[in-house]
Write an enzyme that holds these catalytic residues in place. Structure first.
Site, PDB file in Angstrom:
ATOM      1  N   GLY A   1      -8.864   3.754   7.751  1.00 57.39           N
ATOM      2  CA  GLY A   1      -8.428   5.282   7.922  1.00 57.39           C
ATOM      3  C   GLY A   1      -7.193   5.574   7.980  1.00 57.39           C
ATOM      4  O   GLY A   1      -6.436   6.637   7.669  1.00 57.39           O
TER       5      GLY A   1
ATOM      6  N   MET B   1     -12.199   4.572  -0.089  1.00 59.48           N
ATOM      7  CA  MET B   1     -12.528   4.608   1.280  1.00 59.48           C
ATOM      8  C   MET B   1     -13.151   6.104   1.118  1.00 59.48           C
ATOM      9  O   MET B   1     -12.922   7.144   2.034  1.00 59.48           O
ATOM     10  CB  MET B   1     -11.572   4.886   2.425  1.00 59.48           C
TER      11      MET B   1
ATOM     12  N   SER C   1       0.734  -1.241  -0.077  1.00 59.29           N
ATOM     13  CA  SER C   1      -0.024  -0.085  -0.019  1.00 59.29           C
ATOM     14  C   SER C   1       1.003   1.253   0.012  1.00 59.29           C
ATOM     15  O   SER C   1       1.742   1.440   0.881  1.00 59.29           O
ATOM     16  CB  SER C   1      -0.990  -0.145   1.271  1.00 59.29           C
TER      17      SER C   1
ATOM     18  N   HIS D   1      -8.652   1.059  -3.394  1.00 61.16           N
ATOM     19  CA  HIS D   1      -9.554   0.853  -2.172  1.00 61.16           C
ATOM     20  C   HIS D   1     -10.242   2.316  -1.862  1.00 61.16           C
ATOM     21  O   HIS D   1      -9.528   3.132  -1.395  1.00 61.16           O
ATOM     22  CB  HIS D   1      -8.507   0.464  -1.024  1.00 61.16           C
TER      23      HIS D   1
ATOM     24  N   MET E   1      -8.891   8.032   0.425  1.00 61.19           N
ATOM     25  CA  MET E   1      -9.589   8.496   1.518  1.00 61.19           C
ATOM     26  C   MET E   1     -10.164   9.757   1.378  1.00 61.19           C
ATOM     27  O   MET E   1      -9.476  10.734   0.883  1.00 61.19           O
ATOM     28  CB  MET E   1      -8.834   8.417   2.790  1.00 61.19           C
TER      29      MET E   1
ATOM     30  N   HIS F   1      -1.528  -1.459  -3.867  1.00 56.66           N
ATOM     31  CA  HIS F   1      -2.804  -1.077  -2.931  1.00 56.66           C
ATOM     32  C   HIS F   1      -2.937   0.510  -2.993  1.00 56.66           C
ATOM     33  O   HIS F   1      -1.848   1.024  -2.415  1.00 56.66           O
ATOM     34  CB  HIS F   1      -2.837  -1.723  -1.924  1.00 56.66           C
TER      35      HIS F   1
ATOM     36  N   ASP G   1      -6.287  -6.761   4.889  1.00 61.73           N
ATOM     37  CA  ASP G   1      -5.756  -5.492   4.759  1.00 61.73           C
ATOM     38  C   ASP G   1      -5.666  -5.051   6.150  1.00 61.73           C
ATOM     39  O   ASP G   1      -6.738  -4.660   6.745  1.00 61.73           O
ATOM     40  CB  ASP G   1      -6.458  -4.526   3.538  1.00 61.73           C
TER      41      ASP G   1
ATOM     42  N   MET H   1     -11.053  -6.331   5.850  1.00 59.96           N
ATOM     43  CA  MET H   1     -10.521  -5.443   6.811  1.00 59.96           C
ATOM     44  C   MET H   1      -9.894  -5.917   7.890  1.00 59.96           C
ATOM     45  O   MET H   1     -10.916  -6.320   8.772  1.00 59.96           O
ATOM     46  CB  MET H   1     -11.094  -3.898   6.932  1.00 59.96           C
TER      47      MET H   1
ATOM     48  N   ASP I   1      -4.746   3.484  -1.119  1.00 57.93           N
ATOM     49  CA  ASP I   1      -5.598   3.830  -0.382  1.00 57.93           C
ATOM     50  C   ASP I   1      -6.141   5.074  -0.404  1.00 57.93           C
ATOM     51  O   ASP I   1      -5.533   6.218  -0.409  1.00 57.93           O
ATOM     52  CB  ASP I   1      -5.070   3.697   1.188  1.00 57.93           C
TER      53      ASP I   1
HETATM   54  C1  DX5 Z   1      -6.454   1.528   6.203  1.00 61.58           C
HETATM   55  C2  DX5 Z   1      -5.929   1.011   4.737  1.00 61.58           C
HETATM   56  C3  DX5 Z   1      -4.975   0.061   4.705  1.00 61.58           C
HETATM   57  C4  DX5 Z   1      -3.575   0.419   5.713  1.00 61.58           C
HETATM   58  C5  DX5 Z   1      -2.617  -0.516   5.863  1.00 61.58           C
HETATM   59  O1  DX5 Z   1      -7.316   2.169   6.048  1.00 61.58           O
HETATM   60  O2  DX5 Z   1      -6.945   0.480   4.228  1.00 61.58           O
HETATM   61  O3  DX5 Z   1      -4.527  -0.312   3.408  1.00 61.58           O
HETATM   62  O4  DX5 Z   1      -3.028   1.612   5.097  1.00 61.58           O
HETATM   63  O5  DX5 Z   1      -1.687  -0.104   6.676  1.00 61.58           O
HETATM   64  P1  DX5 Z   1      -0.870  -1.112   7.595  1.00 61.58           P
HETATM   65  O6  DX5 Z   1      -0.277  -2.268   6.614  1.00 61.58           O
HETATM   66  O7  DX5 Z   1       0.166  -0.283   8.101  1.00 61.58           O
HETATM   67  O8  DX5 Z   1      -1.715  -1.600   8.614  1.00 61.58           O
HETATM   68 ZN    ZN Z   2      -6.603  -0.477   2.020  1.00 60.08          ZN
END
Ligand code: DX5
Ligand code: ZN
Length: 215
Positions: free
Chosen positions: A143, A69, A9, A67, A38, A34, A176, A138, A36
């Protein structure tokens, strides 16, 4: 034996050296990235939008999983596809008509997966799995990276593995949040196909992707 895929990610990479970080991941054996995404509404954090994703697209040929969010995946999904994302990961919990969005994606041949939060029963999304490429479970509340792995998510991985195998679906089971060499091993042993990791991988890209690949 199932093939296990490692999906770094980008959120935890050093963005000032994004291209080099991406190449290091590829050299170490990552098979996808990946992203993320948000919006500060669906989760309490703001990250990347289409412009940064275009730069990532120019830097790699690997599959990009977005992903989402965000509160309105139905409104913005085209922008993310146009910026180079290959698979959209749609949260079951998004406050939209999910059936409508998924049939639109299907009609337009857009690849997608379904994501569930730690409090969502995995059975709720079984009905979507025949045409979803990925089921993302998840293992933290979305977040932020760097949170602790929620062990009970393994029960969902197990249930999903049984369901997917029983129905001969091609859906990959992805996990994840809080993944490292220990939790990653538990997830693989329970049935996961794809491990997403941000903080663990980018702490030492070469070493830690190697460790995850050898689990
Ligand atoms: C959380 C994200 C994850 C996260 C993973 O909101 O969807 O992809 O960044 O981070 P780590 O691997 O550090 O838990
Ligand atoms: Zn993610």
């Amino acid at each position: 034996m199932r093939d296990i895929e490692i999906s770094p990610s980008i959120i935890s990479s050093d963005l000032s050296h994004l291209y080099d970080e991406i190449k290091k991941c590829e050299d170490a054996g990552a098979k996808s990235f990946h992203l993320d995404i948000m919006d500060g509404n669906f989760v309490d954090n703001i990250t990347m939008g289409p412009d940064l994703i275009k730069a990532i697209r120019k830097s790699t040929d690997l599959r990009l999983d977005g992903h989402l969010m965000i509160e309105r995946p139905d409104k913005y999904y085209k922008d993310f596809i146009d910026s180079g994302i290959n698979i959209l990961l749609i949260h079951y919990e998004a406050p939209i008509n999910i059936n409508e969005l998924l049939s639109k994606l299907k009609d337009n041949n857009i690849r997608y997966g379904i994501v569930i939060n730690p409090d969502t029963d995995v059975k709720k999304i079984f009905k979507f799995l025949d045409s979803a490429e990925i089921l993302l479970i998840m293992s933290v509340y979305p977040g932020f990276s760097g949170q602790k792995f929620i062990e009970s998510s393994l029960n969902k991985v197990k249930e999903a593995r049984e369901f997917v195998d029983k129905n001969n679906y091609k859906t990959k089971i992805e996990i994840d949040g809080g993944i490292n060499d220990k939790t990653g091993k538990l997830a693989i042993d329970t049935g996961a196909d794809i491990l997403v990791s941000a903080s663990y991988i980018f702490n030492n890209i070469k070493e830690n992707i190697k460790k995850l690949k050898s689990l």
